[in-house]
Design a protein around this motif. Structure first.
Motif, PDB file in Angstrom:
ATOM      1  N   LYS A   2       0.822  -1.214   0.000  1.00 21.59           N
ATOM      2  CA  LYS A   2       0.000   0.000   0.000  1.00 21.59           C
ATOM      3  C   LYS A   2       0.860   1.270   0.000  1.00 21.59           C
ATOM      4  CE  LYS A   2      -3.982  -2.153   0.302  1.00 21.59           C
ATOM      5  NZ  LYS A   2      -4.949  -2.129  -0.828  1.00 21.59           N
ATOM      6  N   ALA A   3       1.977   1.229   0.739  1.00 23.34           N
ATOM      7  CA  ALA A   3       2.783   2.440   0.917  1.00 23.34           C
ATOM      8  C   ALA A   3       3.719   2.728  -0.246  1.00 23.34           C
ATOM      9  CB  ALA A   3       3.597   2.334   2.215  1.00 23.34           C
ATOM     10  N   LEU A   4       4.160   1.691  -0.956  1.00 21.66           N
ATOM     11  CA  LEU A   4       5.170   1.889  -2.006  1.00 21.66           C
ATOM     12  C   LEU A   4       4.798   2.993  -2.997  1.00 21.66           C
ATOM     13  CD1 LEU A   4       7.933   0.632  -3.237  1.00 21.66           C
ATOM     14  CD2 LEU A   4       6.355  -0.233  -4.956  1.00 21.66           C
ATOM     15  N   PRO A   5       3.642   2.922  -3.652  1.00 23.76           N
ATOM     16  CA  PRO A   5       3.338   3.960  -4.640  1.00 23.76           C
ATOM     17  C   PRO A   5       3.038   5.324  -4.033  1.00 23.76           C
ATOM     18  CG  PRO A   5       1.454   2.504  -4.368  1.00 23.76           C
ATOM     19  CD  PRO A   5       2.570   1.899  -3.573  1.00 23.76           C
ATOM     20  N   VAL A   6       2.731   5.341  -2.749  1.00 18.89           N
ATOM     21  CA  VAL A   6       2.332   6.594  -2.101  1.00 18.89           C
ATOM     22  C   VAL A   6       3.515   7.353  -1.504  1.00 18.89           C
ATOM     23  CG1 VAL A   6       0.880   7.615  -0.293  1.00 18.89           C
ATOM     24  CG2 VAL A   6       0.070   5.632  -1.584  1.00 18.89           C
ATOM     25  N   MET A   7       4.445   6.624  -0.854  1.00 17.20           N
ATOM     26  CA  MET A   7       5.490   7.329  -0.120  1.00 17.20           C
ATOM     27  C   MET A   7       6.876   6.695  -0.177  1.00 17.20           C
ATOM     28  SD  MET A   7       4.410   6.339   3.815  1.00 17.20           S
ATOM     29  CE  MET A   7       2.854   7.201   3.711  1.00 17.20           C
TER      30      MET A   7
ATOM     31  N   ARG B 173       9.156   6.748 -10.644  1.00 13.94           N
ATOM     32  CA  ARG B 173       7.728   6.624 -10.914  1.00 13.94           C
ATOM     33  C   ARG B 173       7.441   5.934 -12.246  1.00 13.94           C
ATOM     34  NH1 ARG B 173       3.766   6.369  -7.682  1.00 13.94           N
ATOM     35  NH2 ARG B 173       4.886   7.927  -6.434  1.00 13.94           N
ATOM     36  N   GLN B 174       8.162   6.311 -13.294  1.00 11.67           N
ATOM     37  CA  GLN B 174       7.931   5.701 -14.596  1.00 11.67           C
ATOM     38  C   GLN B 174       8.213   4.202 -14.563  1.00 11.67           C
ATOM     39  OE1 GLN B 174      10.076   7.516 -17.849  1.00 11.67           O
ATOM     40  NE2 GLN B 174       9.590   5.873 -19.276  1.00 11.67           N
ATOM     41  N   GLN B 175       9.303   3.834 -13.887  1.00 15.60           N
ATOM     42  CA  GLN B 175       9.652   2.423 -13.771  1.00 15.60           C
ATOM     43  C   GLN B 175       8.533   1.657 -13.067  1.00 15.60           C
ATOM     44  OE1 GLN B 175      12.536   1.271 -10.794  1.00 15.60           O
ATOM     45  NE2 GLN B 175      13.607  -0.067 -12.237  1.00 15.60           N
TER      46      GLN B 175
END
Length: 320
Positions: free
Chosen positions: A222-227, A234-236
């Motif tokens: 849950k946290a990876l894409p957020v913080m 981000r592109q990767q």
């Protein structure tokens, strides 16, 4: 703090304000404010202690504006007198590194406390790397409550893993390199290895450890894409993580370690008993020791260029 190595001197600029002094001369006194090299940048610091070790003076410094977890012993070659000339050198180096007043990834020498806006800007980009101190007080009572809660669940990152975080920051933000994905071992693999390690050490498969590991996996996904990602990653992320893929099957120890920096903040919003939080803190610290013990095999020693994405897919979220 930005550095490719906490124990090495800067790679840019001079490493002292003059010639190397005789080893038996004490150039800096306790309580003195100085400028200190930390990796590729210069920070304002304060000498807490000075000791003569093996005919060489060593200084225990605190970087002003930084959590005391970053306090460390350094040699005289890492320090400079706080003079106008050296402050100009610091500013020139910051400019060379692309740091200005609006920058969030580096701190320049400041003679007055940060404003709340500056503190917020610092937090935005530093949140992925360095262990933070207490939050600044705000007008809301919630902020103060969270500060006390963060203090309660403080997680001490081992020194070698702190360096790992610094190197991680340097690879991504300074050298424009990325972790090659998918990683092996990935986060799921690491959690499984730890469970096997604890079961072998304790002689039994404890439910509490298993539940905590499930929680770590859930928090990570849950946290990876957020913080837990830098902008350059981000592109990767968009290329390798899709709706049916769990980040924990793609990413590895490098990003998992970033989660532990964020745990105090995340747990501040969890409504559980203080005694339970303390036990949880102990379990998380034990997991960090496991990462430290297996650091050479779990972490990459070098990252790839911007195109560090290999063909491969992780398993779906429901494939346990």
């Amino acid at each position: 703090m930005g550095s490719s190595s906490k124990e090495e001197t800067a790679t840019d600029g001079d490493t002292s304000s003059g010639d190397t002094p005789p080893s038996n001369s004490n150039l800096f006194s306790e309580g003195e404010r100085v400028l200190a090299y930390h990796g590729p940048r210069i920070y304002e610091a304060k000498v807490q202690k000075a000791e003569l070790r093996k005919k060489e003076w060593k200084y225990f410094v605190h970087y002003l504006g930084w959590n005391k977890n970053w306090d460390e012993w350094v040699g005289a070659d890492r320090l400079m007198k706080l003079t106008e000339e050296n402050v100009m050198k610091q500013q020139a180096l910051d400019k060379k590194q692309g740091v200005d007043k609006s920058s969030k990834s580096g701190r320049s020498s400041q003679s007055k406390p940060k404003s709340s806006a500056d503190a917020k800007a610092d937090k935005e980009d530093l949140k992925n790397t360095a262990p933070k101190g207490r939050k600044r007080k705000s007008d809301s009572g919630v902020e103060k409550d969270n500060s006390s809660m963060e203090k309660l669940v403080k997680i001490q990152i081992p020194s070698t893993l702190k360096k790992q975080l610094v190197d991680d920051w340097d690879f991504v933000t300074q050298q424009d390199k990325l972790v090659k994905l998918p990683r092996s071992p990935n986060v799921d693999d690491i959690l499984t290895k730890y469970l096997e390690y604890r079961s072998k050490k304790d002689g039994i498969m404890t439910n509490s450890v298993g539940e905590i590991l499930k929680g770590i996996r859930c928090y990570f996904d849950k946290a990876l894409p957020v913080m837990l990602l830098y902008k350059k990653e981000r592109q990767q992320y968009n290329e390798v993580v899709h709706d049916d893929v769990s980040p924990s099957t793609i990413y590895g120890a490098e990003h998992l370690l970033r989660l532990f920096v964020k745990f105090p903040e995340l747990l501040a919003y969890v409504n559980i008993e203080e005694e339970t939080l303390i036990r949880l803190q102990q379990k998380l610290m034990d997991f960090l020791k496991f990462l430290q013990k297996n650091q050479s095999t779990l972490f990459l020693s070098a990252y790839d260029g911007p195109k560090g994405v290999s063909e491969g897919k992780g398993k779906g979220k429901d494939d346990d």
